[in-house]
Design a protein around this motif. Structure first.
Motif, PDB file in Angstrom:
ATOM      1  N   LEU A  45       8.807  15.796  61.274  1.00 56.08           N
ATOM      2  CA  LEU A  45       9.864  16.795  61.129  1.00 56.08           C
ATOM      3  C   LEU A  45       9.396  17.962  60.258  1.00 56.08           C
ATOM      4  O   LEU A  45       9.701  19.121  60.547  1.00 56.08           O
ATOM      5  CB  LEU A  45      11.123  16.157  60.549  1.00 56.08           C
ATOM      6  CG  LEU A  45      11.814  15.127  61.445  1.00 56.08           C
ATOM      7  CD1 LEU A  45      13.000  14.516  60.728  1.00 56.08           C
ATOM      8  CD2 LEU A  45      12.231  15.737  62.760  1.00 56.08           C
ATOM      9  N   GLN A  46       8.647  17.683  59.202  1.00 51.18           N
ATOM     10  CA  GLN A  46       8.136  18.746  58.342  1.00 51.18           C
ATOM     11  C   GLN A  46       7.157  19.636  59.114  1.00 51.18           C
ATOM     12  O   GLN A  46       7.189  20.861  58.990  1.00 51.18           O
ATOM     13  CB  GLN A  46       7.454  18.156  57.120  1.00 51.18           C
ATOM     14  CG  GLN A  46       6.923  19.200  56.164  1.00 51.18           C
ATOM     15  CD  GLN A  46       6.169  18.585  55.002  1.00 51.18           C
ATOM     16  OE1 GLN A  46       5.681  17.466  55.081  1.00 51.18           O
ATOM     17  NE2 GLN A  46       6.084  19.315  53.921  1.00 51.18           N
ATOM     18  N   ASP A  47       6.295  19.035  59.924  1.00 49.92           N
ATOM     19  CA  ASP A  47       5.345  19.808  60.715  1.00 49.92           C
ATOM     20  C   ASP A  47       6.060  20.700  61.721  1.00 49.92           C
ATOM     21  O   ASP A  47       5.693  21.859  61.910  1.00 49.92           O
ATOM     22  CB  ASP A  47       4.383  18.855  61.434  1.00 49.92           C
ATOM     23  CG  ASP A  47       3.286  19.596  62.177  1.00 49.92           C
ATOM     24  OD1 ASP A  47       2.731  20.548  61.592  1.00 49.92           O
ATOM     25  OD2 ASP A  47       2.996  19.228  63.330  1.00 49.92           O
ATOM     26  N   LEU A  48       7.110  20.196  62.355  1.00 50.66           N
ATOM     27  CA  LEU A  48       7.862  20.995  63.325  1.00 50.66           C
ATOM     28  C   LEU A  48       8.640  22.117  62.636  1.00 50.66           C
ATOM     29  O   LEU A  48       8.776  23.210  63.188  1.00 50.66           O
ATOM     30  CB  LEU A  48       8.815  20.105  64.123  1.00 50.66           C
ATOM     31  CG  LEU A  48       8.160  19.132  65.104  1.00 50.66           C
ATOM     32  CD1 LEU A  48       9.182  18.169  65.661  1.00 50.66           C
ATOM     33  CD2 LEU A  48       7.452  19.877  66.208  1.00 50.66           C
ATOM     34  N   ARG A  49       9.142  21.870  61.428  1.00 54.48           N
ATOM     35  CA  ARG A  49       9.899  22.905  60.706  1.00 54.48           C
ATOM     36  C   ARG A  49       9.006  24.044  60.234  1.00 54.48           C
ATOM     37  O   ARG A  49       9.440  25.184  60.146  1.00 54.48           O
ATOM     38  CB  ARG A  49      10.594  22.292  59.481  1.00 54.48           C
ATOM     39  CG  ARG A  49      11.835  21.552  59.764  1.00 54.48           C
ATOM     40  CD  ARG A  49      12.613  21.271  58.495  1.00 54.48           C
ATOM     41  NE  ARG A  49      11.845  20.674  57.428  1.00 54.48           N
ATOM     42  CZ  ARG A  49      11.742  19.376  57.197  1.00 54.48           C
ATOM     43  NH1 ARG A  49      12.392  18.530  57.962  1.00 54.48           N
ATOM     44  NH2 ARG A  49      11.027  18.918  56.196  1.00 54.48           N
ATOM     45  N   LYS A  93      -0.478  20.377  77.141  1.00 60.40           N
ATOM     46  CA  LYS A  93      -1.464  20.749  76.130  1.00 60.40           C
ATOM     47  C   LYS A  93      -0.921  20.675  74.706  1.00 60.40           C
ATOM     48  O   LYS A  93      -1.425  21.304  73.799  1.00 60.40           O
ATOM     49  CB  LYS A  93      -2.045  22.132  76.400  1.00 60.40           C
ATOM     50  CG  LYS A  93      -2.790  22.226  77.710  1.00 60.40           C
ATOM     51  CD  LYS A  93      -3.425  23.569  77.886  1.00 60.40           C
ATOM     52  CE  LYS A  93      -4.159  23.635  79.216  1.00 60.40           C
ATOM     53  NZ  LYS A  93      -4.781  24.917  79.419  1.00 60.40           N
ATOM     54  N   GLY A  94       0.123  19.920  74.505  1.00 53.49           N
ATOM     55  CA  GLY A  94       0.695  19.689  73.178  1.00 53.49           C
ATOM     56  C   GLY A  94       1.161  18.248  73.110  1.00 53.49           C
ATOM     57  O   GLY A  94       0.749  17.413  73.913  1.00 53.49           O
ATOM     58  N   ILE A 114       8.148  20.325  71.898  1.00 51.25           N
ATOM     59  CA  ILE A 114       6.721  20.244  72.193  1.00 51.25           C
ATOM     60  C   ILE A 114       6.000  20.849  70.998  1.00 51.25           C
ATOM     61  O   ILE A 114       6.275  21.987  70.607  1.00 51.25           O
ATOM     62  CB  ILE A 114       6.359  20.997  73.482  1.00 51.25           C
ATOM     63  CG1 ILE A 114       7.159  20.464  74.653  1.00 51.25           C
ATOM     64  CG2 ILE A 114       4.866  20.853  73.758  1.00 51.25           C
ATOM     65  CD1 ILE A 114       7.006  21.276  75.908  1.00 51.25           C
ATOM     66  N   ASN A 115       5.095  20.089  70.424  1.00 49.09           N
ATOM     67  CA  ASN A 115       4.372  20.511  69.232  1.00 49.09           C
ATOM     68  C   ASN A 115       2.978  20.987  69.620  1.00 49.09           C
ATOM     69  O   ASN A 115       2.143  20.198  70.052  1.00 49.09           O
ATOM     70  CB  ASN A 115       4.288  19.349  68.239  1.00 49.09           C
ATOM     71  CG  ASN A 115       3.757  19.773  66.899  1.00 49.09           C
ATOM     72  OD1 ASN A 115       3.642  20.957  66.609  1.00 49.09           O
ATOM     73  ND2 ASN A 115       3.435  18.796  66.079  1.00 49.09           N
ATOM     74  N   TYR A 116       2.740  22.276  69.491  1.00 46.86           N
ATOM     75  CA  TYR A 116       1.434  22.875  69.707  1.00 46.86           C
ATOM     76  C   TYR A 116       0.798  23.125  68.344  1.00 46.86           C
ATOM     77  O   TYR A 116       1.484  23.128  67.327  1.00 46.86           O
ATOM     78  CB  TYR A 116       1.567  24.188  70.482  1.00 46.86           C
ATOM     79  CG  TYR A 116       2.051  24.014  71.902  1.00 46.86           C
ATOM     80  CD1 TYR A 116       1.223  23.487  72.880  1.00 46.86           C
ATOM     81  CD2 TYR A 116       3.340  24.370  72.262  1.00 46.86           C
ATOM     82  CE1 TYR A 116       1.660  23.328  74.182  1.00 46.86           C
ATOM     83  CE2 TYR A 116       3.795  24.214  73.560  1.00 46.86           C
ATOM     84  CZ  TYR A 116       2.938  23.697  74.513  1.00 46.86           C
ATOM     85  OH  TYR A 116       3.381  23.538  75.795  1.00 46.86           O
ATOM     86  N   PRO A 117      -0.501  23.382  68.297  1.00 48.19           N
ATOM     87  CA  PRO A 117      -1.128  23.639  66.990  1.00 48.19           C
ATOM     88  C   PRO A 117      -0.561  24.851  66.252  1.00 48.19           C
ATOM     89  O   PRO A 117      -0.527  24.867  65.022  1.00 48.19           O
ATOM     90  CB  PRO A 117      -2.595  23.861  67.338  1.00 48.19           C
ATOM     91  CG  PRO A 117      -2.800  23.138  68.621  1.00 48.19           C
ATOM     92  CD  PRO A 117      -1.505  23.256  69.362  1.00 48.19           C
TER      93      PRO A 117
END
Length: 128
Positions: A45-49, A93-94, A114-117
């Motif tokens: 969740l922290q990475d997506l925020r 690609k994510g 969808i989490n991309y870099p």
């Protein structure tokens, strides 16, 4: 010196030390925006925020229906639960993440991200 006095001095010093550590380090961490996340749910969740949010046309259409808004999505990204049985799989690609949360009317919602870099994409929003 008797043992009970030594114990009292030790505990007094220990409490003063704990107070200063919590007070100064806690204030320093809050002022810098540091959040301590060790569990997988919190880290995802922290990475997506942290990443910029893009919204697909399908999700944008659902946001305009009125039963959910962008604040509900942000609160779900802060307090939601990641369903790891359906998440962390390669997708376009994510990696896809399914997060369960609630909207302002306290109704259960499920968002798919969808989490991309370099960005996070809101794929769809569903009411449970």
């Amino acid at each position: 010196m008797k043992f009970k006095f030594r114990l009292a001095y030790y505990l007094f010093g220990l409490f003063i030390g704990i107070y200063f550590v919590v007070y100064f380090l806690g204030a320093k961490a809050k002022s810098r925006g540091v959040e301590f996340c060790y569990l997988p749910n919190c880290r995802v969740l922290q990475d997506l925020r942290k990443k910029p949010l893009d919204i697909t046309p399908e999700a944008d259409q659902q946001l305009h229906q009125g039963w959910v808004n962008l604040d509900d999505i942000k609160k779900t990204l802060e307090y939601g639960d990641v369903d790891f049985s359906q998440s962390n799989k390669a997708y376009k690609k994510g990696k896809i993440y399914v997060i369960e949360g609630k909207n302002a009317k306290n109704e259960e919602i499920t968002i798919t991200m969808i989490n991309y870099p370099s960005k996070a994409v809101l794929e769809k929003v569903e009411k449970n």
